[in-house]
Enzyme design. Structure first.
Site, PDB file in Angstrom:
ATOM      1  N   CYS A   2       0.660  -1.186  -0.094  1.00 34.42           N
ATOM      2  CA  CYS A   2      -0.105  -0.114  -0.021  1.00 34.42           C
ATOM      3  C   CYS A   2       0.797   1.308   0.027  1.00 34.42           C
ATOM      4  O   CYS A   2       1.917   1.326   0.634  1.00 34.42           O
ATOM      5  CB  CYS A   2      -0.884   0.073   1.204  1.00 34.42           C
ATOM      6  SG  CYS A   2      -1.733  -1.373   1.360  1.00 34.42           S
ATOM      7  N   ARG A  27       5.731  -0.592  -5.719  1.00 29.60           N
ATOM      8  CA  ARG A  27       5.546  -1.315  -4.613  1.00 29.60           C
ATOM      9  C   ARG A  27       4.546  -2.357  -4.835  1.00 29.60           C
ATOM     10  O   ARG A  27       4.674  -3.332  -3.909  1.00 29.60           O
ATOM     11  CB  ARG A  27       5.251  -0.448  -3.527  1.00 29.60           C
ATOM     12  CG  ARG A  27       6.183   0.693  -3.426  1.00 29.60           C
ATOM     13  CD  ARG A  27       5.874   1.747  -2.410  1.00 29.60           C
ATOM     14  NE  ARG A  27       5.628   1.385  -0.955  1.00 29.60           N
ATOM     15  CZ  ARG A  27       6.404   1.857  -0.086  1.00 29.60           C
ATOM     16  NH1 ARG A  27       7.348   2.410  -0.300  1.00 29.60           N
ATOM     17  NH2 ARG A  27       6.131   1.192   1.032  1.00 29.60           N
ATOM     18  N   TRP A  74      -2.872  -2.727  -1.552  1.00 25.85           N
ATOM     19  CA  TRP A  74      -2.620  -4.143  -1.697  1.00 25.85           C
ATOM     20  C   TRP A  74      -3.445  -5.110  -0.714  1.00 25.85           C
ATOM     21  O   TRP A  74      -3.139  -4.863   0.287  1.00 25.85           O
ATOM     22  CB  TRP A  74      -0.924  -4.379  -1.483  1.00 25.85           C
ATOM     23  CG  TRP A  74      -0.497  -5.878  -1.796  1.00 25.85           C
ATOM     24  CD1 TRP A  74      -0.015  -6.182  -3.030  1.00 25.85           C
ATOM     25  CD2 TRP A  74      -0.167  -6.723  -0.984  1.00 25.85           C
ATOM     26  NE1 TRP A  74       0.445  -7.241  -3.011  1.00 25.85           N
ATOM     27  CE2 TRP A  74       0.231  -7.744  -1.682  1.00 25.85           C
ATOM     28  CE3 TRP A  74      -0.401  -7.077   0.445  1.00 25.85           C
ATOM     29  CZ2 TRP A  74       0.733  -8.967  -1.109  1.00 25.85           C
ATOM     30  CZ3 TRP A  74       0.224  -8.172   0.959  1.00 25.85           C
ATOM     31  CH2 TRP A  74       0.692  -9.232   0.208  1.00 25.85           C
ATOM     32  N   ASN A 104      -2.236   2.243   5.617  1.00 30.78           N
ATOM     33  CA  ASN A 104      -1.427   1.321   5.385  1.00 30.78           C
ATOM     34  C   ASN A 104      -1.371   0.486   6.515  1.00 30.78           C
ATOM     35  O   ASN A 104      -1.090   1.132   7.565  1.00 30.78           O
ATOM     36  CB  ASN A 104       0.017   1.756   4.834  1.00 30.78           C
ATOM     37  CG  ASN A 104      -0.001   2.478   3.503  1.00 30.78           C
ATOM     38  OD1 ASN A 104      -1.043   2.342   2.747  1.00 30.78           O
ATOM     39  ND2 ASN A 104       1.014   3.107   3.236  1.00 30.78           N
ATOM     40  N   GLY A 105      -1.221  -0.852   6.488  1.00 28.70           N
ATOM     41  CA  GLY A 105      -0.901  -1.688   7.503  1.00 28.70           C
ATOM     42  C   GLY A 105      -2.086  -2.428   8.108  1.00 28.70           C
ATOM     43  O   GLY A 105      -3.032  -2.703   7.144  1.00 28.70           O
ATOM     44  N   GLU A 483      17.990 -18.453  -5.341  1.00 27.55           N
ATOM     45  CA  GLU A 483      17.716 -16.923  -5.677  1.00 27.55           C
ATOM     46  C   GLU A 483      16.980 -17.064  -7.261  1.00 27.55           C
ATOM     47  O   GLU A 483      16.236 -16.433  -7.224  1.00 27.55           O
ATOM     48  CB  GLU A 483      18.771 -15.985  -5.503  1.00 27.55           C
ATOM     49  CG  GLU A 483      18.648 -14.731  -6.181  1.00 27.55           C
ATOM     50  CD  GLU A 483      17.391 -13.982  -5.726  1.00 27.55           C
ATOM     51  OE1 GLU A 483      16.804 -14.337  -4.820  1.00 27.55           O
ATOM     52  OE2 GLU A 483      17.239 -12.806  -6.412  1.00 27.55           O
ATOM     53  N   LYS A 487      13.349 -16.062  -8.438  1.00 32.01           N
ATOM     54  CA  LYS A 487      13.445 -15.143  -9.698  1.00 32.01           C
ATOM     55  C   LYS A 487      12.441 -15.596 -10.536  1.00 32.01           C
ATOM     56  O   LYS A 487      11.295 -15.038 -11.177  1.00 32.01           O
ATOM     57  CB  LYS A 487      14.574 -14.536 -10.177  1.00 32.01           C
ATOM     58  CG  LYS A 487      15.675 -13.604  -9.670  1.00 32.01           C
ATOM     59  CD  LYS A 487      15.078 -12.396  -9.649  1.00 32.01           C
ATOM     60  CE  LYS A 487      14.367 -11.890  -8.410  1.00 32.01           C
ATOM     61  NZ  LYS A 487      14.989 -11.669  -7.203  1.00 32.01           N
ATOM     62  N   GLU A 490       8.672 -15.573  -9.474  1.00 29.84           N
ATOM     63  CA  GLU A 490       8.172 -14.765  -9.137  1.00 29.84           C
ATOM     64  C   GLU A 490       7.825 -13.690 -10.213  1.00 29.84           C
ATOM     65  O   GLU A 490       6.633 -13.235 -10.408  1.00 29.84           O
ATOM     66  CB  GLU A 490       8.568 -13.853  -8.016  1.00 29.84           C
ATOM     67  CG  GLU A 490      10.141 -13.239  -8.430  1.00 29.84           C
ATOM     68  CD  GLU A 490      10.614 -12.499  -6.975  1.00 29.84           C
ATOM     69  OE1 GLU A 490       9.639 -12.112  -6.128  1.00 29.84           O
ATOM     70  OE2 GLU A 490      11.882 -12.433  -6.991  1.00 29.84           O
ATOM     71  N   HIS A 506      17.570 -37.451  -3.309  1.00 30.87           N
ATOM     72  CA  HIS A 506      16.544 -38.066  -1.970  1.00 30.87           C
ATOM     73  C   HIS A 506      15.295 -37.265  -2.173  1.00 30.87           C
ATOM     74  O   HIS A 506      14.602 -37.267  -1.229  1.00 30.87           O
ATOM     75  CB  HIS A 506      17.328 -37.186  -0.767  1.00 30.87           C
ATOM     76  CG  HIS A 506      18.630 -37.776  -0.329  1.00 30.87           C
ATOM     77  ND1 HIS A 506      18.764 -39.006  -0.025  1.00 30.87           N
ATOM     78  CD2 HIS A 506      20.015 -37.239  -0.365  1.00 30.87           C
ATOM     79  CE1 HIS A 506      20.240 -39.270   0.280  1.00 30.87           C
ATOM     80  NE2 HIS A 506      20.787 -38.137  -0.053  1.00 30.87           N
ATOM     81  N   LYS A 605       6.466  -4.909  -3.401  1.00 30.10           N
ATOM     82  CA  LYS A 605       8.060  -4.488  -3.347  1.00 30.10           C
ATOM     83  C   LYS A 605       8.396  -4.361  -1.880  1.00 30.10           C
ATOM     84  O   LYS A 605       9.179  -5.024  -1.488  1.00 30.10           O
ATOM     85  CB  LYS A 605       8.144  -3.235  -4.189  1.00 30.10           C
ATOM     86  CG  LYS A 605       9.698  -2.816  -4.148  1.00 30.10           C
ATOM     87  CD  LYS A 605      10.440  -3.573  -4.889  1.00 30.10           C
ATOM     88  CE  LYS A 605      12.077  -3.240  -4.788  1.00 30.10           C
ATOM     89  NZ  LYS A 605      12.696  -4.316  -5.361  1.00 30.10           N
TER      90      LYS A 605
HETATM   91  C1  G6P Z   1       9.441  -8.675  -0.769  1.00 26.30           C
HETATM   92  C2  G6P Z   1      10.061  -8.197  -2.232  1.00 26.30           C
HETATM   93  C3  G6P Z   1      11.045  -8.857  -2.392  1.00 26.30           C
HETATM   94  C4  G6P Z   1      12.244  -8.682  -1.301  1.00 26.30           C
HETATM   95  C5  G6P Z   1      11.560  -8.856   0.112  1.00 26.30           C
HETATM   96  C6  G6P Z   1      12.290  -8.569   1.411  1.00 26.30           C
HETATM   97  O1  G6P Z   1       8.906  -9.979  -1.031  1.00 26.30           O
HETATM   98  O2  G6P Z   1       9.200  -8.470  -3.250  1.00 26.30           O
HETATM   99  O3  G6P Z   1      11.739  -8.711  -3.648  1.00 26.30           O
HETATM  100  O4  G6P Z   1      13.398  -9.654  -1.264  1.00 26.30           O
HETATM  101  O5  G6P Z   1      10.398  -8.327   0.050  1.00 26.30           O
HETATM  102  O6  G6P Z   1      12.468  -7.208   1.384  1.00 26.30           O
HETATM  103  P1  G6P Z   1      13.405  -6.238   1.809  1.00 26.30           P
HETATM  104  O7  G6P Z   1      13.207  -4.844   1.515  1.00 26.30           O
HETATM  105  O8  G6P Z   1      13.343  -6.439   3.203  1.00 26.30           O
HETATM  106  O9  G6P Z   1      14.886  -6.698   1.255  1.00 26.30           O
END
Ligand code: G6P
Length: 610
Positions: A2, A27, A74, A104-105, A483, A487, A490, A506, A605
């Site tokens: 948000c 975001r 969001w 927000n929150g 990672e 990627k 997502e 396993h 984000k």
């Molecule tokens: C969200 C974002 C990710 C990020 C994660 C942690 O899920 O989409 O890209 O890695 O938050 O965020 P931070 O700002 O704490 O690194």
């Protein structure tokens, strides 16, 4: 997640609100809205489309006003639908709305408050926790919105950033912050509120970062802040340079692509001004703290968590200090055994992630006072809450999927490894100088990997038609495989999982058929022969291997084995280089599939809710 923008001015503020929402779009959100004071009434427009659509609706309705608030939502409580979008209204007298509010929150006691308000005759038109606050404020309203908000927040449990205005006080916007970020932007006879200074770039660069418990009164020529003890307080005004450049795509199709290609610059900037390794890079008290600790606890979420996992390999092997890495949302609720001699390291791009902040507070409440953060935002809560910090200089990251923030976090964590090793007397001066030289060469080495893009695009074409993929790595490249898989899933929505290659037999080997692409990170390190055996296990089951190999690792293209050669072998820093082709692979696979690369569905984000 948000976003909030609010303004009180003597000119039409709709362009400022819309521009602010556009700046917060990155975001992640699923609906948006704006409310304005127009000719003695509160008016609003909301949309489940993009901000551009909302802007068109505003034009259509001919909206303009000098006081207002806007929001990107969001969804948490209630589906992403127009009736759940903010701003929420309340007003019982003659049915006309009196209070407009964005939030927000998450309000944790919303059920209890809703029951109370229903009993008082309030009807609810949304499933949100937010509407409860609007009605609560309307119920408590005594002619002074600022005083009313101070009373109302005493009833709220949970996390919030709020912006509110009232039909009866048209030159005033009030706000409150608890657990979710909120900033004030100062103007000339006009003032602004936003959940992020970025939203106000181009409008004002004079920013006040509010603290938890602050309640704020914004009028044309006055900003008044009351702190958590109910006392008036002055907060520092920061001059924040607008990150307008970040919003420019330049020659790139997406922010993610731009940010991948910015990595040589981001890593170079992060290393700028570092002439030698010293604990002072992390703060004045770092030497004393590093001397005292005998253990490290890393807390993070998402991509930042994988940076932490990589750091475990570095710190244990170079500095010889035991490291635990925990997902913040697990750690905060786990019954763990605290060690006051731990260095608690949080890693966060935004410095706002609710779970990481809560995990940090939890660690402190257990008596662990030595705290350090690796963070990309100097002004964030995370930096304020930690004794020591290292600020990565990735610059604003707009793509939801983290790229340049991750590689710069790794740089920060490698510097931390060296500083710890130095304080503990576990590294020679020559070795230290050698690592520093390798770090300095990283921007050039990354540029050479970026030049592999055309080969990776050809692979991405084949990947795009798959629904599943496996990623394999060993040792310090296992977190990089994790990672890579994150990627891919997502942004392209291809289901991807990562395994340490030795674990394949396993369980996951059962998934391997000719339809399963298996991406393998194969640097020529001490595990390469073991890894080759794992690759044979895949080939024997018909699985197709896509291998990133070093020149000298003697892995060649053959039936079912596709190889891209990395330009150089990079020793301990190899995980940073191997991250780049995996980012490019996901990016191009997503482009072929036509997904919304920068704003993947359902994701945000900065995750400022639990
Ligand atoms: C969200 C974002 C990710 C990020 C994660 C942690 O899920 O989409 O890209 O890695 O938050 O965020 P931070 O700002 O704490 O690194």
């Amino acid at each position: 997640m948000c976003g909030i923008v609010g303004a009180v001015a003597q000119r039409d503020i709709t362009p400022i609100l819309v521009e602010g929402l556009k700046r917060l779009e990155y975001r992640g959100y699923d609906s948006c809205g704006v409310a304005l004071y127009i000719n003695g009434q509160l008016k609003r427009t909301r949309s489940t489309q993009r901000v551009a659509e909302l802007e068109a609706l505003i034009k259509e309705d001919n909206f303009s006003g000098f006081t207002g608030i806007a929001h990107t939502r969001w969804a948490t409580h209630g589906a992403p639908a127009t009736h759940n979008a903010h701003p929420h209204f309340s007003g019982q007298d003659k049915g006309e709305p009196r209070i407009a509010l964005v939030h927000n929150g998450i309000i944790e006691n919303h059920d209890e408050l809703r029951d109370e308000l229903k009993a008082l005759g309030y009807a609810f038109e949304s499933q949100t926790d937010t509407e409860v606050i609007a009605h609560l404020i309307n119920h408590l309203y005594n002619g002074d919105l600022f005083e009313t908000l101070q009373q109302a927040v005493r009833r709220l449990e949970g996390a919030y950033a709020l912006a509110v205005f009232c039909r009866d006080e048209p030159h005033r916007v009030v706000g409150a912050r608890q657990g979710s970020p909120l900033v004030v932007g100062l103007g000339n006879n006009e003032n602004f509120l936003a959940s992020d200074a970025l939203a106000l770039a181009g409008t004002t660069d004079q920013i006040i970062y509010l603290e938890d418990g602050d309640v704020i009164d914004l009028q044309l020529s006055k900003v008044w802040i009351i702190d958590s003890h109910g006392k008036p307080v002055e907060r520092r005004v920061h001059t924040v340079h607008a990150h307008t450049a970040a919003a420019d795509l330049g020659p790139y199709r997406h922010y993610m692509q731009k940010e991948i290609f910015e990595q040589p610059r981001a890593v170079g900037d992060t290393l700028q001004d570092i002439d030698n390794i010293t604990p002072d890079l992390f703060g004045d008290d770092a030497y004393k703290i590093f001397k005292d600790i005998d253990n490290i606890l890393i807390l993070a979420c998402g991509t930042s968590f994988y940076a932490g996992l990589t750091a475990k390999y570095w710190i244990e092997s170079i500095a010889r200090i035991p490291v635990n890495v925990e997902i913040a949302s697990e750690y905060r609720y786990r019954d763990s055994v605290p060690n006051p001699k731990s260095l608690v390291v949080t890693i966060s791009q935004s410095g706002e992630t609710a779970d990481t902040l809560a995990a940090l507070k939890h660690a402190r409440s257990l008596g662990m006072e030595h705290t350090l953060t690796i963070c990309n935002v100097q002004t964030s809560a995370m930096v304020r809450e930690c004794k020591l910090n290292f600020i990565t200089r990735a610059g604003v990251e707009i793509g939801v999927a983290s790229t340049k923030a991750f590689t710069t976090q790794l740089v920060g964590l490698f510097l931390l490894t060296l500083a710890l090793a130095q304080v503990k007397g576990r590294i020679s001066e020559e070795k230290e100088a050698d690592y520093l030289k390798q770090l300095r060469h990283l921007p050039t080495a990354i540029s050479a990997v970026l030049a592999l893009e055309p080969q990776i695009m050809a692979w991405a074409d084949r990947f795009a038609s798959k629904e599943n993929a496996l990623f394999l790595g060993r040792g310090m490249h296992y977190p990089i495989a994790l990672e890579g898989a994150l990627k891919l899933k997502e942004i392209s929505y291809i289901h991807a999982e990562a395994y340490p290659a030795g674990e394949l037999k396993h369980g996951p080997l059962a998934l391997v058929t000719e339809h399963m692409p298996v991406v393998t990170i194969a640097p020529n390190d001490e595990l390469i022969e073991k890894l080759k055996s794992n690759m044979q296990e895949v080939r024997a089951r018909g699985g197709e291997l896509y291998v990133f190999a070093d020149n000298d690792s003697k892995i060649v293209n053959s039936e079912g084995m596709h190889v891209i050669r990395m330009p150089e072998h990079y020793g301990k820093l190899s995980p940073i280089l191997h991250t780049i082709p995996l980012q490019l692979l996901s990016y191009h696979a997503a482009c072929v599939r036509g997904t919304d690369v920068d704003k993947p569905r359902n994701l945000a984000k900065s995750v400022t809710v639990e």
